[in-house]
Design a protein around this motif. Structure first.
Motif: not given
Lengths: 102, 482
Positions: A3-21
């Protein structure tokens, strides 16, 4: 698993796909770490026995994190920085020759 | 300044492979001595492993990772401020020796799907250490990782275990990780210490030097903090990872009894050893070190190897830790500057004095740590024949012993029989274990057995990359029939 220690927000967030999801990661994550953070533990199959394998060393030494990134296979996920729109596919094991493929 | 592969000059004085502490310091010193230098690292940022993600770690609370990690900031900032030319995300897949004396090395670089050769008059291998392989039954199960991997996940991505986690093995890194997890509020199911109790006897004579060193005070506080927050079990043997398809439990022997603890994550560690694949592929002589139980390149006092112009700096030459690494890098820079005619021998030797003193200071206390944390023979050489040694090709300890019984005398012979070492990791995960299994089976020292032969490319490169590189007429004639 992780799990992440800190939430990811704003400019730091990256959207990608894993096996189409759809999936998200933090800018600066390696693909391997991003997959682990998304709960994807086993990322390939052993070509010898087909058993599931997960990243072991996260530093480019063990070659367990091999995934296909944007159509290019056998990339070490721990050495590839996750990027917006990246398409990652997992679970690759022994390859079939064209004449053998079903 | 960060360069794209196409922007890198065709010829440099010095190419430094690896931007960890020794590579960073070496580049700075080399440029200060007037050498045209290129720093290359396969990661996207400076820092190597110990200073992974320095300057960009999402772990905002400095107390979690500790002062020793943040000490790397100054070096990275200086590399950036002085605009050392560097290629990030670049792999070195070969270092070709010149065919004639005085000619430069041809270094193969690969980055973002393209490859090219760069000529360099000297090459520094600053590729550092790898974790010593820890072959236990079930170690290939998803859910088993190295402690170093977990530490990288923490530094670079701010990730911590979510669910029952066990740390097992021996060595300072294991305890450092336990301390960092404690600081981050992560609870451990157990820390299973496999360091043989008998190690104290061989380590004790070196205790005074250790107690006088900075490692002692740092280490004592760290161990105390860990002991207060975690159940530490010492004298653990016969570790096993159990589960179908993924890890479910960790079994072990302690105090004469068999025990089992349920866990979804097992983090293994039994020390670090020099990563020797590139130095072997360069043709450097290596020998077996009996105290650290690993192969090391043979180096002179400046870190130059048996191939003139190739230097090994930092942990890749001998495990000395982050404190020693910058001094080692700077000494190599002096050596290279002299070799390339930019520094006279006397000036070089005078300049070397503070760096040699620094190395000595950083080395104080290490003998004690080396001996205290030496893994047991059973942890280095799996007694159970069913234990996988070569992960890539799934070759067990039993099959290696069978190959020896059938007449294979060393790692290359066993490779021919069983394929161990032929997988993508090129022996990084198995070569040490293979050599020690064979040595034990044949009743010889690892010195006599030797290391798996390593040849370029030492990192993957696609056929398309190779095909797109310029070829000489001579090279074409050698393979194309008219």
């Amino acid at each position: 698993m992780f799990r992440r220690l800190h939430e990811v927000a704003g400019d730091a967030l990256v959207r990608f796909t894993v096996d189409g999801r759809p999936a998200t990661a933090r800018l600066g994550d390696s693909v391997a770490a991003a997959l682990l953070a998304e709960g994807v533990l086993a990322q390939r199959l052993s070509p010898v026995s087909g058993s599931p394998r997960a990243p072991y060393c996260l530093m480019g030494v063990c070659f367990e994190c091999l995934v296909t990134v944007d159509g290019v296979g056998n990339r070490q996920g721990c050495l590839v920085a996750v990027a917006e729109g990246m398409a990652v596919t997992t679970g690759h094991g022994r390859r079939a020759l064209a004449m053998e493929a079903p | 300044m960060t360069l794209a592969l196409a922007e890198v000059r065709g010829a440099v004085d010095l190419l430094v492979v690896g931007a960890g502490p020794s590579g960073m310091a070496a580049s700075l010193e080399a440029r200060a001595r007037g050498l045209d230098t290129l720093l290359v690292d396969e990661n996207e940022a400076l820092g190597g492993q110990i200073y992974r993600a320095i300057g960009r770690s999402p772990v905002s609370d400095r107390g979690v990772l500790g002062a020793d990690y943040w000490a790397g900031e100054a070096l990275a900032r200086e590399v950036e401020a002085r605009e050392v030319p560097r290629l990030q995300g670049g792999t070195v897949w070969t270092v070709e020796r010149p065919t004639m004396e005085g000619e430069p090395f041809a270094v193969g670089l690969s980055a973002r799907g393209s490859a090219r050769m760069v000529a360099s008059r000297a090459v520094f291998l600053a590729t550092g250490a790898i974790e010593r392989p820890f072959s236990i039954p079930g170690w290939t199960l998803p859910g088993v990782m190295s402690a170093g991997a977990a530490q990288t996940a923490l530094k670079a991505s701010g990730l911590v275990p979510d669910g029952p986690v066990i740390l097992a093995g021996c060595g300072p890194l294991l305890y450092l990780l336990a301390w960092q997890y404690r600081n981050a509020g992560v609870r451990l199911e157990a820390l299973l210490d496999t360091a043989p109790r008998a190690n104290w006897r061989s380590a004790l004579p070196h205790a005074p030097a250790f107690l006088a060193s900075r490692y002692a005070r740092k280490g004592a506080k760290l161990l105390l903090d860990v002991a207060r927050s975690t159940r530490v079990t010492r004298g653990v043997t016969a570790l096993r990872a159990e589960g179908e398809g993924r890890l479910r439990a960790v079994a072990f022997r302690h105090g004469g009894a068999e025990r089992r603890i349920e866990a979804g994550l097992l983090l293994l560690h039994q020390g670090v050893v020099p990563g020797v694949n590139l130095s072997l592929a360069c043709g450097l002589d290596h020998d077996w070190n009996e105290r650290q139980l690993c192969f090391r390149p043979v180096l002179d006092r400046f870190g130059e190897g048996s191939v003139p112009g190739v230097f090994v700096t930092g942990d890749g030459g001998a495990i000395g830790g982050a404190d020693a690494a910058p001094f080692s890098g700077r000494l190599a820079a002096l050596g290279a500057a002299h070799r390339l005619g930019r520094l006279g021998a006397e000036e070089r030797d005078a300049a070397a004095l503070p760096f040699e003193a620094g190395l000595r200071r950083a080395g104080r206390g290490r003998a004690f740590l080396d001996l205290l944390y030496l893994p047991s023979e059973a942890d280095r050489i799996p007694p159970d024949d069913e234990t996988i040694v070569c992960r890539c090709e799934e070759v067990t300890a039993g099959r290696i012993r069978r190959a020896v019984a059938l007449g294979a005398t060393g790692p290359n012979g066993v490779k021919s029989f069983e394929r161990c070492g032929m997988g993508p990791c090129q022996g990084r995960m198995c070569a040490l274990t293979v050599t020690e299994v064979i040595a034990q089976a044949r009743g010889l020292s690892p010195t006599a057995i030797g290391h798996l032969r390593i040849r370029p490319p030492i990192k993957p490169i696609t056929l398309a990359e190779l095909a797109s590189m310029p070829k000489s007429d001579e090279a074409l004639r050698a393979v194309v029939r008219e």
